[in-house]
Design a protein around this motif. Sequence first.
Motif, PDB file in Angstrom:
ATOM      1  N   PHE A   9       0.839  -1.196   0.000  1.00 23.24           N
ATOM      2  CA  PHE A   9       0.000   0.000   0.000  1.00 23.24           C
ATOM      3  C   PHE A   9       0.873   1.245   0.000  1.00 23.24           C
ATOM      4  O   PHE A   9       1.779   1.384   0.813  1.00 23.24           O
ATOM      5  N   CYS A  10       0.565   2.165  -0.921  1.00 19.71           N
ATOM      6  CA  CYS A  10       1.233   3.463  -0.971  1.00 19.71           C
ATOM      7  C   CYS A  10       0.166   4.511  -0.764  1.00 19.71           C
ATOM      8  O   CYS A  10      -0.783   4.585  -1.527  1.00 19.71           O
ATOM      9  N   CYS A  11       0.331   5.346   0.233  1.00 20.84           N
ATOM     10  CA  CYS A  11      -0.670   6.367   0.508  1.00 20.84           C
ATOM     11  C   CYS A  11      -0.315   7.657  -0.207  1.00 20.84           C
ATOM     12  O   CYS A  11       0.783   8.179  -0.047  1.00 20.84           O
ATOM     13  N   THR A  13      -1.108  11.575  -0.629  1.00 19.48           N
ATOM     14  CA  THR A  13      -1.752  12.759  -0.081  1.00 19.48           C
ATOM     15  C   THR A  13      -1.728  13.834  -1.143  1.00 19.48           C
ATOM     16  O   THR A  13      -0.669  14.221  -1.618  1.00 19.48           O
ATOM     17  N   SER A  25      -6.794  11.979  -0.100  1.00 18.84           N
ATOM     18  CA  SER A  25      -5.746  10.987  -0.278  1.00 18.84           C
ATOM     19  C   SER A  25      -6.259   9.835  -1.131  1.00 18.84           C
ATOM     20  O   SER A  25      -7.459   9.675  -1.336  1.00 18.84           O
ATOM     21  N   ASP A  27      -4.996   5.588  -2.261  1.00 20.31           N
ATOM     22  CA  ASP A  27      -4.071   4.481  -2.052  1.00 20.31           C
ATOM     23  C   ASP A  27      -3.753   3.797  -3.377  1.00 20.31           C
ATOM     24  O   ASP A  27      -4.642   3.585  -4.217  1.00 20.31           O
ATOM     25  N   ASN A  29      -2.289   0.209  -4.619  1.00 17.46           N
ATOM     26  CA  ASN A  29      -2.026  -1.141  -4.136  1.00 17.46           C
ATOM     27  C   ASN A  29      -1.209  -1.907  -5.172  1.00 17.46           C
ATOM     28  O   ASN A  29      -1.614  -2.032  -6.325  1.00 17.46           O
ATOM     29  N   ASP A 415      -7.123   3.255  -5.468  1.00 20.18           N
ATOM     30  CA  ASP A 415      -8.418   3.507  -4.839  1.00 20.18           C
ATOM     31  C   ASP A 415      -8.717   5.005  -4.848  1.00 20.18           C
ATOM     32  O   ASP A 415      -7.842   5.827  -4.588  1.00 20.18           O
ATOM     33  N   ASP A 460       5.498   3.097   2.757  1.00 17.04           N
ATOM     34  CA  ASP A 460       5.832   2.460   4.026  1.00 17.04           C
ATOM     35  C   ASP A 460       6.633   1.187   3.789  1.00 17.04           C
ATOM     36  O   ASP A 460       6.430   0.469   2.803  1.00 17.04           O
TER      37      ASP A 460
END
Length: 518
Positions: A9-11, A13, A25, A27, A29, A415, A460
Amino acid sequence: MFKLKPLLFCCFTMAASTALAKSDSVDINIDVQQPGAVLNKNIYGQFMEHLGRGIYEGIWVGEDSDIPNQDGFRLDVLQALRELKVPLLRWPGGCFADEYHWRDGIGPRDERPRTVNSNWGGVIEDNAFGTHEFFAFAELLGAETYVNGNLGTGSPREMVEWLHYMTSDADTTIVRERKKNGREKPFKVDYFAVGNESWGCGGNMTPDYYADLYKQYSAFLKAPEDNMPKFIASGGTDDQTEWTRTLAEKVKPSWSLRMDAISHHYYTIPTSDWEVKGSATGFPEEEWFSALHRTLRIEDFIEENIAILDELDPEKKIGFYVDEWGTWYDVDEGTNPGFLYQQNTLRDAVIAGLNIHVFNRYAERVQMTNIAQMVNVLQAMILTDKEKMVLTPTYYAFKMHIPFQDATYLPVSIDNTPEYNHGDASIPAISASAAKAKDGNVYLSLVNTQLEGEVDVTLDEVKQVQGQVLSSEKMDEHNTFEQPENITPKAYSVSVKNGKAVVTVPAKSLMVLNLGQL
């Protein structure tokens, strides 16, 4: 989050921008546990046609030229293409292919016939660049080869004899002729197409008529088993699907009939008007957006054709090759309209990135694509003016994606995808593609399509984030012979603390990041 479990997962912003959706934001995947197809290196293939200065001056200058050359091939272009790691070359066309008679391009150059290139500018074609020169060039680059046979004005015998001349080592008169012309061993032909654009310049045919001709010609196309090319049928363009359906229904592979792939062509024209296509530079935001909007339509066309193949070829024996694609603008002012010479800007690099992302998603069927064209024509990698040479933003887009050649596709989902809106239309503001390269590292390619609004990406559980970004303040930024480094990729890296890193993707940019072994 990048974890050793099904999804990474990469968030994202989103920085404030009126062009974005209201979501703060989004995500991304990346599924590392269920990798997809291998991204055939030939997805990054090139196209070279006897058109304008695409070959003559752009690649071939002859041994007696004042321009530094190796056996007639200009050295600066040769070196630049080597650094690009060009995997595949398609030749001799294009529309030129269906008027090309291969015997015109063999033997002593001063004895080769002079013909007229009726498709492109009506200029004299002296046939100095022919079969032997093409394969010599491919071998200098270490590239695979894709040859288009002449269906339009040729004959089955002519096509059969050319394939025999190139691939055979039998003691025949034709092979003796090749050896007399300086080539002892057979050439390696990786792909061979029966005609080109048979719906148009290749003969204005119907799908049914072409399918029958394909069966007739291909029945006689033979080569040694260890030098047998993959055979490609000429398919449709744009939203056409009838060519794919007809060929898949009528051409049933057997011991005497092969069809390894069907081709498809799609060009991006900002205005959708072939008479007034739009300018390569100095364009308004409307044409930045419309070009991106129209280039993304290729995904619908690929999906529709692949759905037909999935129905009629569930064993997936037939590939779907987009062997002509790219941007097509009005020619640069003051140039020969038949030479299709256009400048190349940041917009072209962004479009290249978007198309590469699409091709990667469908790599199971899309095992080859060829951008049009390599030098001095349409969306070129390189532009030349006599002894001068300049690399384009599209060149850098391809160079940044070298790690994706023969990498393993990693599915990506986004997403709550933000939108870039213009008028009543919208496109995704963010596009992404990921793959595990042969070096074991995971690479992430990102495109920010919007003219304003950067994107902060939080990653992360990563060990490294380093790569390159291609962007500029000007949406039509381009390189010139006087200023060849107006736009080049810039190194990008961010520190990783406790496995976390924040990446900023600028507006109107293309970025490729090495995320390490995850």
